[in-house]
Design a protein around this motif. Structure first.
Motif, PDB file in Angstrom:
ATOM      1  N   LEU A   1      -3.061   0.049 -27.624  1.00  0.00           N
ATOM      2  CA  LEU A   1      -2.948  -0.123 -29.063  1.00  0.00           C
ATOM      3  C   LEU A   1      -3.319  -1.529 -29.531  1.00  0.00           C
ATOM      4  CD1 LEU A   1       0.264   1.834 -30.131  1.00  0.00           C
ATOM      5  CD2 LEU A   1      -2.088   2.325 -30.737  1.00  0.00           C
ATOM      6  N   GLY A   2      -3.010  -2.522 -28.738  1.00  0.00           N
ATOM      7  CA  GLY A   2      -3.241  -3.894 -29.167  1.00  0.00           C
ATOM      8  C   GLY A   2      -2.136  -4.454 -30.025  1.00  0.00           C
ATOM      9  N   VAL A   3      -0.947  -3.834 -29.980  1.00  0.00           N
ATOM     10  CA  VAL A   3       0.199  -4.343 -30.723  1.00  0.00           C
ATOM     11  C   VAL A   3       0.671  -5.640 -30.069  1.00  0.00           C
ATOM     12  CG1 VAL A   3       2.590  -3.861 -31.387  1.00  0.00           C
ATOM     13  CG2 VAL A   3       0.889  -2.039 -31.437  1.00  0.00           C
ATOM     14  N   PRO A   4       1.007  -6.672 -30.846  1.00  0.00           N
ATOM     15  CA  PRO A   4       1.479  -7.933 -30.255  1.00  0.00           C
ATOM     16  C   PRO A   4       2.619  -7.710 -29.261  1.00  0.00           C
ATOM     17  CG  PRO A   4       1.095  -8.225 -32.591  1.00  0.00           C
ATOM     18  CD  PRO A   4       0.906  -6.766 -32.318  1.00  0.00           C
ATOM     19  N   THR A   5       2.560  -8.407 -28.158  1.00  0.00           N
ATOM     20  CA  THR A   5       3.557  -8.258 -27.106  1.00  0.00           C
ATOM     21  C   THR A   5       4.822  -9.044 -27.451  1.00  0.00           C
ATOM     22  OG1 THR A   5       2.773 -10.183 -25.882  1.00  0.00           O
ATOM     23  CG2 THR A   5       1.711  -8.058 -25.411  1.00  0.00           C
ATOM     24  N   GLU A   6       5.881  -8.823 -26.652  1.00  0.00           N
ATOM     25  CA  GLU A   6       7.116  -9.564 -26.860  1.00  0.00           C
ATOM     26  C   GLU A   6       6.897 -11.060 -26.622  1.00  0.00           C
ATOM     27  OE1 GLU A   6      10.480  -7.889 -24.851  1.00  0.00           O
ATOM     28  OE2 GLU A   6       9.972  -5.845 -25.452  1.00  0.00           O
TER      29      GLU A   6
ATOM     30  N   LEU B   1      16.288  -1.236 -31.546  1.00  0.00           N
ATOM     31  CA  LEU B   1      15.504  -0.011 -31.674  1.00  0.00           C
ATOM     32  C   LEU B   1      14.758   0.292 -30.373  1.00  0.00           C
ATOM     33  CD1 LEU B   1      14.094  -0.525 -35.265  1.00  0.00           C
ATOM     34  CD2 LEU B   1      15.780   1.164 -34.554  1.00  0.00           C
ATOM     35  N   VAL B   2      15.504   0.812 -29.394  1.00  0.00           N
ATOM     36  CA  VAL B   2      14.883   1.340 -28.184  1.00  0.00           C
ATOM     37  C   VAL B   2      15.049   2.846 -28.226  1.00  0.00           C
ATOM     38  CG1 VAL B   2      15.213  -0.729 -26.825  1.00  0.00           C
ATOM     39  CG2 VAL B   2      17.020   0.973 -26.871  1.00  0.00           C
TER      40      VAL B   2
ATOM     41  N   VAL C   1       2.563   5.145 -34.320  1.00  0.00           N
ATOM     42  CA  VAL C   1       2.970   4.770 -32.969  1.00  0.00           C
ATOM     43  C   VAL C   1       3.105   3.254 -32.869  1.00  0.00           C
ATOM     44  CG1 VAL C   1       2.351   4.833 -30.531  1.00  0.00           C
ATOM     45  CG2 VAL C   1       1.870   6.812 -31.983  1.00  0.00           C
ATOM     46  N   GLY C   2       2.113   2.533 -33.397  1.00  0.00           N
ATOM     47  CA  GLY C   2       2.132   1.083 -33.330  1.00  0.00           C
ATOM     48  C   GLY C   2       3.322   0.487 -34.062  1.00  0.00           C
ATOM     49  N   ASN C   3       3.649   1.026 -35.235  1.00  0.00           N
ATOM     50  CA  ASN C   3       4.807   0.535 -35.968  1.00  0.00           C
ATOM     51  C   ASN C   3       6.092   0.752 -35.188  1.00  0.00           C
ATOM     52  OD1 ASN C   3       4.664  -0.313 -39.118  1.00  0.00           O
ATOM     53  ND2 ASN C   3       2.853   0.838 -38.522  1.00  0.00           N
ATOM     54  N   THR C   4       6.237   1.933 -34.592  1.00  0.00           N
ATOM     55  CA  THR C   4       7.443   2.237 -33.824  1.00  0.00           C
ATOM     56  C   THR C   4       7.587   1.294 -32.636  1.00  0.00           C
ATOM     57  OG1 THR C   4       7.301   4.565 -34.471  1.00  0.00           O
ATOM     58  CG2 THR C   4       8.669   4.032 -32.558  1.00  0.00           C
ATOM     59  N   VAL C   5       6.486   1.084 -31.915  1.00  0.00           N
ATOM     60  CA  VAL C   5       6.518   0.192 -30.753  1.00  0.00           C
ATOM     61  C   VAL C   5       6.829  -1.239 -31.179  1.00  0.00           C
ATOM     62  CG1 VAL C   5       5.094  -0.839 -28.934  1.00  0.00           C
ATOM     63  CG2 VAL C   5       4.976   1.620 -29.378  1.00  0.00           C
ATOM     64  N   PHE C   6       6.176  -1.693 -32.236  1.00  0.00           N
ATOM     65  CA  PHE C   6       6.345  -3.078 -32.665  1.00  0.00           C
ATOM     66  C   PHE C   6       7.736  -3.330 -33.234  1.00  0.00           C
ATOM     67  CE2 PHE C   6       5.049  -6.746 -35.519  1.00  0.00           C
ATOM     68  CZ  PHE C   6       4.918  -7.638 -34.461  1.00  0.00           C
TER      69      PHE C   6
ATOM     70  N   ARG D   1       9.964  -3.995 -30.351  1.00  0.00           N
ATOM     71  CA  ARG D   1       9.699  -5.310 -29.765  1.00  0.00           C
ATOM     72  C   ARG D   1      10.266  -6.428 -30.627  1.00  0.00           C
ATOM     73  NH1 ARG D   1       3.375  -4.504 -27.765  1.00  0.00           N
ATOM     74  NH2 ARG D   1       3.838  -2.925 -26.184  1.00  0.00           N
ATOM     75  N   LEU D   2      10.162  -6.289 -31.940  1.00  0.00           N
ATOM     76  CA  LEU D   2      10.715  -7.309 -32.824  1.00  0.00           C
ATOM     77  C   LEU D   2      12.220  -7.450 -32.621  1.00  0.00           C
ATOM     78  CD1 LEU D   2       8.972  -6.851 -36.313  1.00  0.00           C
ATOM     79  CD2 LEU D   2       8.900  -8.868 -34.845  1.00  0.00           C
ATOM     80  N   GLU D   3      12.923  -6.325 -32.590  1.00  0.00           N
ATOM     81  CA  GLU D   3      14.377  -6.395 -32.491  1.00  0.00           C
ATOM     82  C   GLU D   3      14.845  -6.804 -31.106  1.00  0.00           C
ATOM     83  OE1 GLU D   3      16.565  -3.153 -34.076  1.00  0.00           O
ATOM     84  OE2 GLU D   3      16.001  -3.661 -36.133  1.00  0.00           O
ATOM     85  N   ARG D   4      14.040  -6.564 -30.080  1.00  0.00           N
ATOM     86  CA  ARG D   4      14.422  -7.021 -28.736  1.00  0.00           C
ATOM     87  C   ARG D   4      14.127  -8.512 -28.545  1.00  0.00           C
ATOM     88  NH1 ARG D   4      12.041  -2.062 -27.393  1.00  0.00           N
ATOM     89  NH2 ARG D   4      10.105  -3.052 -26.699  1.00  0.00           N
ATOM     90  N   THR D   5      13.237  -9.061 -29.359  1.00  0.00           N
ATOM     91  CA  THR D   5      12.796 -10.438 -29.160  1.00  0.00           C
ATOM     92  C   THR D   5      13.449 -11.408 -30.141  1.00  0.00           C
ATOM     93  OG1 THR D   5      10.644  -9.570 -28.451  1.00  0.00           O
ATOM     94  CG2 THR D   5      10.758 -11.919 -28.936  1.00  0.00           C
ATOM     95  N   LEU D   6      13.601 -11.003 -31.390  1.00  0.00           N
ATOM     96  CA  LEU D   6      14.117 -11.892 -32.429  1.00  0.00           C
ATOM     97  C   LEU D   6      15.549 -11.538 -32.805  1.00  0.00           C
ATOM     98  CD1 LEU D   6      11.003 -11.913 -34.801  1.00  0.00           C
ATOM     99  CD2 LEU D   6      11.533 -13.530 -32.957  1.00  0.00           C
ATOM    100  N   SER D   7      16.270 -12.523 -33.318  1.00  0.00           N
ATOM    101  CA  SER D   7      17.612 -12.263 -33.818  1.00  0.00           C
ATOM    102  C   SER D   7      17.531 -11.518 -35.146  1.00  0.00           C
ATOM    103  CB  SER D   7      18.366 -13.578 -34.016  1.00  0.00           C
ATOM    104  OG  SER D   7      17.793 -14.322 -35.078  1.00  0.00           O
ATOM    105  N   ARG D   8      18.613 -10.843 -35.497  1.00  0.00           N
ATOM    106  CA  ARG D   8      18.634 -10.146 -36.782  1.00  0.00           C
ATOM    107  C   ARG D   8      18.504 -11.144 -37.937  1.00  0.00           C
ATOM    108  NH1 ARG D   8      20.495  -4.829 -35.590  1.00  0.00           N
ATOM    109  NH2 ARG D   8      19.627  -4.529 -33.508  1.00  0.00           N
ATOM    110  N   GLU D   9      19.070 -12.338 -37.760  1.00  0.00           N
ATOM    111  CA  GLU D   9      18.964 -13.348 -38.815  1.00  0.00           C
ATOM    112  C   GLU D   9      17.508 -13.753 -39.040  1.00  0.00           C
ATOM    113  OE1 GLU D   9      21.137 -13.415 -36.350  1.00  0.00           O
ATOM    114  OE2 GLU D   9      22.956 -12.988 -37.525  1.00  0.00           O
ATOM    115  N   ARG D  10      16.738 -13.872 -37.947  1.00  0.00           N
ATOM    116  CA  ARG D  10      15.323 -14.261 -38.083  1.00  0.00           C
ATOM    117  C   ARG D  10      14.536 -13.150 -38.772  1.00  0.00           C
ATOM    118  NH1 ARG D  10      11.983 -17.213 -39.664  1.00  0.00           N
ATOM    119  NH2 ARG D  10      10.226 -18.058 -38.485  1.00  0.00           N
TER     120      ARG D  10
END
Length: 265
Positions: free
Chosen positions: A57-62, A111-112, A154-159, A162-171
């Motif tokens: 897909l080319g979605v940005p990685t964690e 969101l896993v 698909v890309g939105n779901t994957v990304f 990744r956002l929630e696993r990598t960044l804090s909810r505050e960010r």
């Protein structure tokens, strides 16, 4: 004659029972074979989906997400837009955003897929509006050509995961409030406060905060602004952020004049 007839009947009955037993055994083996094949196909489909999401897909990685700025704009779509740290925003605004756009945003699991599916089955469908909005404009800023058609979903779901696993909810909340398009060529709540009300963000009244929240769903001013503002006031009242007297006064406050001049983000 009766004995022979009785013996023949018993033999026939035994043959039928034997045939039924063989049929049941064959049926059971067939069902097991089909189930085994289904499991293999599901495992293959899951493995392919993981590979497809990770490498095609080319979605940005964690790792790429973790390399984004730790402060300031996360994924700005408009250069020069003002940024206000969460701590410097009106407390009511921050609380009202959570109440109106993601009541479980700060408490639900990341969101896993397994956790999300379990929550949906249990009747607790997660509210993903805040993360989804950040996902949308971050994909637009970081990888505008990565997803089209079905791949977009698909890309939105994957990304999002990744956002929630990598960044804090505050960010993520910081980006939602500072990078979202809110009408009148304004990106973020600070620019929107000036564009819609002609005043700094810190000076907004309760009714203006409610209308600003409505801009996240409907950026363009319209004749239905009163209805949308009052809906947000009801959300704030239900969440215990304001009392009935404050809600009544805010509903009676005059609305800004509707500017029908076409504007583009």
């Amino acid at each position: 004659m009766n004995r022979n007839a009785s013996g023949g009947t018993n033999d026939l009955t035994m043959q039928r029972l034997g045939t039924q037993r063989v049929f049941i055994i064959l049926l059971g083996k067939s069902i097991l074979a089909v189930l085994s094949l289904a499991v293999v196909l599901l495992l293959y489909a899951e493995a392919y989906a993981i590979w497809y999401a990770e490498y095609h897909l080319g979605v940005p990685t964690e790792a790429e997400i973790a390399a984004l700025p730790a402060a300031g704009h996360l994924c700005p779509l408009e250069a020069g837009s003002p940024h206000v740290a969460l701590a410097d925003m009106p407390l009511l605004l921050r609380q009202a955003v959570i109440a109106s756009a993601g009541a479980d945003f700060q408490t639900r699991p990341n969101l896993v897929l397994p956790a999300t599916m379990a929550a949906i089955i249990d009747g607790r469908r997660p509210d993903t509006r805040i993360t989804f909005t950040v996902t949308r404009h971050c994909l637009q800023a970081l990888a505008p050509d990565c997803c089209r058609g079905l791949d977009w979903h698909v890309g939105n779901t994957v990304f999002m995961g990744r956002l929630e696993r990598t960044l804090s909810r505050e960010r993520i909340l910081d980006s939602y409030l500072n990078d979202s398009y809110l009408g009148r060529n304004a990106y973020g709540v600070a620019a929107a406060a000036t564009a819609h009300f002609g005043k700094p963000l810190a000076d907004l009244n309760i009714d203006e905060i409610a209308l600003l929240l409505a801009r996240f769903q409907m950026p363009r001013p319209s004749e239905r602004d009163g209805e949308r503002r009052n809906y947000m006031l009801d959300k704030m009242l239900s969440a215990g952020l304001i009392d009935e007297a404050q809600a009544t006064a805010a509903r009676a406050a005059p609305l800004p004049a509707v500017d029908t001049t076409p504007r583009s983000p």
